[in-house]
Each structure stands twice: as C-alpha cells, then as structure tokens.
Design an enzyme around this catalytic site. Structure first.
Site, PDB file in Angstrom:
ATOM      1  N   ASP A 114       0.811  -1.226   0.000  1.00  0.00           N
ATOM      2  CA  ASP A 114       0.000   0.000   0.000  1.00  0.00           C
ATOM      3  C   ASP A 114       0.847   1.279   0.000  1.00  0.00           C
ATOM      4  O   ASP A 114       0.633   2.181   0.833  1.00  0.00           O
ATOM      5  CB  ASP A 114      -0.926   0.026   1.232  1.00  0.00           C
ATOM      6  N   GLU A 121     -11.298  -0.148  -3.966  1.00  0.00           N
ATOM      7  CA  GLU A 121     -10.560   0.426  -2.833  1.00  0.00           C
ATOM      8  C   GLU A 121      -9.322   1.145  -3.350  1.00  0.00           C
ATOM      9  O   GLU A 121      -9.085   1.211  -4.551  1.00  0.00           O
ATOM     10  CB  GLU A 121     -10.150  -0.671  -1.833  1.00  0.00           C
TER      11      GLU A 121
END
Ligand code: FUB
Length: 327
Positions: free
Chosen positions: A19, A226
C-alpha cells in the site's frame, strides 16, 4: 539490507510492505507503506489476514541511492481509539507539519481514520486521541491542491466496510448495490485548515463512462473497489483506484477534485496476489507508479512487497498501461 532500488523489484526485503503512498518531501522520495506481518492466521474476504500493528517509513534521496527504513514511526499500542489492523496510510505536509492519516478498527470493530503529526517526514508520529469525526472505512489518500485546500479520498468494499455506510450510518449486515445499479464511489471530504477534521460531511464521488452514465456495480472491470489516489497532471485531476475482484489499477479524470470523474482505462494489469494498491508521484521531471505485489513471499496475500516503475502519459493525457512483468 539497504540497496539501490531497481524498477519492478522489491524496494526492501527485510520486512513485508504494501500500500505505498509516495510523496516528495524536502527534495527526497518518502514512501508511507503498510507493514505486513508474517503470520499463519486466517485468510478471508473480511481481510483478517491484514493484521498490521505499526508503520515504517521508507525514503530514497533519489532513484540511484539506497532505500532507508526509518524504523517504527507509529504503533497500534500508542493509538487510544484503535484496536487492530493498521491498514493503508497516507501522508501530507501543511502548516509546517507532517500529517500521517491511517485507518484502523476502533474498539467496536468499525474502521475509522485517524491522524498523527510529526515535525519530520520520517516520524515518529504522535496520534490524536480520537479518530477523525465523520470518518469511516479505509484507505485515506490526501491531496493538497495548488490553492492549499486539502481533500481526503477514502473507502473500500468488503473488509473495508464501505457497503455498510450507504445510509450514512453503520449498518452491519448491509450488502452492496445490485449489479445493474450504480457502483458505490469513493468518498471525499475537504479537510479543515488544521488537517485534523473534515469540513462538513464526506460526499460520494461519481465515476461515469464516456457517455456520462454511471459505472455499474456489476462492472467489476471498471467499478471502484478500494485504494483511491488523486494526482494532478496538466490541470486535470486523475483519480486512480483498485478494481478489487478483477485486480487492476484503473483511472478516471475530472476538471473538479470532487468529480464527477470519467473512466479512462487501466494503469496496471494484475499483480501476483489478491490486492493491488498504488500511488503516483512526480520526481525529477518524471512520473512514477509505486505499487505492491506478493512476489517476495511467493504469492502469500498478506506478505507483500512495495515496488516502483516509471509511468508514461500519451500526448492526449491518457496513461500507458503497465504490465509489471513484461520483460
Ligand atoms: O493492506 C490492507 C488493505 O489491503 C488495504 O487497505 C487495501 O487497499 C488492500 O491493499
């Protein structure tokens, strides 16, 4: 441990990272990743396998210099409102202060977004005692526009709980929209001047096709799942995100940071592992994509590694699709 990074290879190998939110601060590249843990716990659609407990910040003076791991920048034990799962963070600089934004489950098991501050981009960061009021779900990405207004984009389906907020309150059993209904969009909130709260309620971003029609929930090749990221290129806002179940990074563009955004295409084809999550940053006149895959663990979904590669625009402002494994 610290080596000069190569494109499409793990940035670091001494810890698992994911991420990546990359920014240029003080002339260097700073990367704010999740710190994946090595465990054999359950792996499910609720994301229980992503059981992270702290953040490590990485930096590079440039792409020819070694990666520095600045050590633990923030730990779960120091965040009064959080109970578990420190997921994808982001950082911003304003008011002579560095802000780290991060999602975690609160003591009721509901994902919220918190903020921590530091005088240095590498931390350590001191968390605020409460999560940001009005925040929910996961994957905060903060974009500070040229007029200094900051926006937070956030939200993720499934384990990220976005479906449960369709009424404006948390409904534990709520399912997503029918396949032929408009997909849920990410949320956006203007941040207050001190970056610690939302200015008003978050709103939903519309993502539409070239005819202005909403992308539908059943259109899993294009619908939002997302990992939002917003950057600006030639005066246009680019919203990029993960399609989750189809494992792509795609993007849409708008003339307004609040949207609506028009879907444009694929940035990154699927990587090894279930999740795909990224950021886009300009450094030294070139543009770079930071992303992750699970190659460092031979495909274990929650043991990921951050990588980067150069990103190219076509003359019309579209982004060239990247295959991270093309030779
Ligand atoms: O790292 C945990 C979650 O996995 C992130 O919040 C999502 O974007 C996905 O990458």
């Amino acid at each position: 441990m610290n080596h000069t990074p190569k494109p499409n290879e793990p940035l670091v190998t001494h810890i698992f990272t994911a991420d990546p939110s990359a920014h240029v601060f003080e002339g260097k590249i700073y990367i704010y990743p999740s710190h994946d843990l090595d465990h054999d716990g359950p792996d499910n659609d609720n994301g229980d396998q992503y059981a992270m407990e702290d953040y490590h910040i990485l930096s590079l003076d440039n792409f020819d210099s070694p990666v520095v791991d600045h050590g633990e920048a923030l730990h779960l034990r120091d965040i009064p409102w959080a109970s578990k799962q420190l997921w994808a963070p982001d950082a911003a600089f304003k008011n002579n202060t560095y802000y780290l934004f991060f999602p975690a489950r609160d003591h009721d098991g509901i994902f919220r977004i918190g903020v921590a501050t530091s005088a240095s981009p590498s931390g350590p960061f001191s968390p605020e005692p409460h999560y940001m009021e009005g925040s929910f779900s996961i994957d905060p990405a903060v974009f500070v526009d040229e007029d200094d207004q900051a926006y937070m984009y956030f939200g993720g389906l499934w384990g990220g709980q976005l479906e449960k907020w369709q009424t404006g309150s948390f409904v534990p059993d709520a399912a997503g929209p029918d396949p032929d209904a408009p997909a849920l969009g990410p949320r956006v909130a203007r941040l207050s001047e001190d970056m610690r709260s939302f200015q008003g309620e978050a709103s939903e971003i519309a993502i539409v096709d070239e005819d202005g029609q909403p992308i539908l929930a059943g259109d899993e090749e294009r619908r939002y799942f997302e990992g939002p990221w917003v950057h600006k290129y030639n005066g246009l806002y680019y919203l990029s995100y993960s399609t989750g179940t189809t494992h792509k990074l795609v993007y849409a563009v708008s003339r307004d940071p609040l949207g609506p955004y028009t879907y444009k295409g694929t940035i990154l084809t699927p990587v090894i592992g279930w999740t795909t999550h990224h950021s886009i940053v300009e450094f030294g006149g070139k543009w770079y994509l930071f992303y992750h895959d699970c190659s460092l663990s031979d495909g274990v979904n929650h043991k990921r590694c951050v990588k980067f590669t150069e990103l190219h625009y076509n003359e019309d402002g579209t982004i060239r699709t990247i295959d991270p494994y093309a030779s």
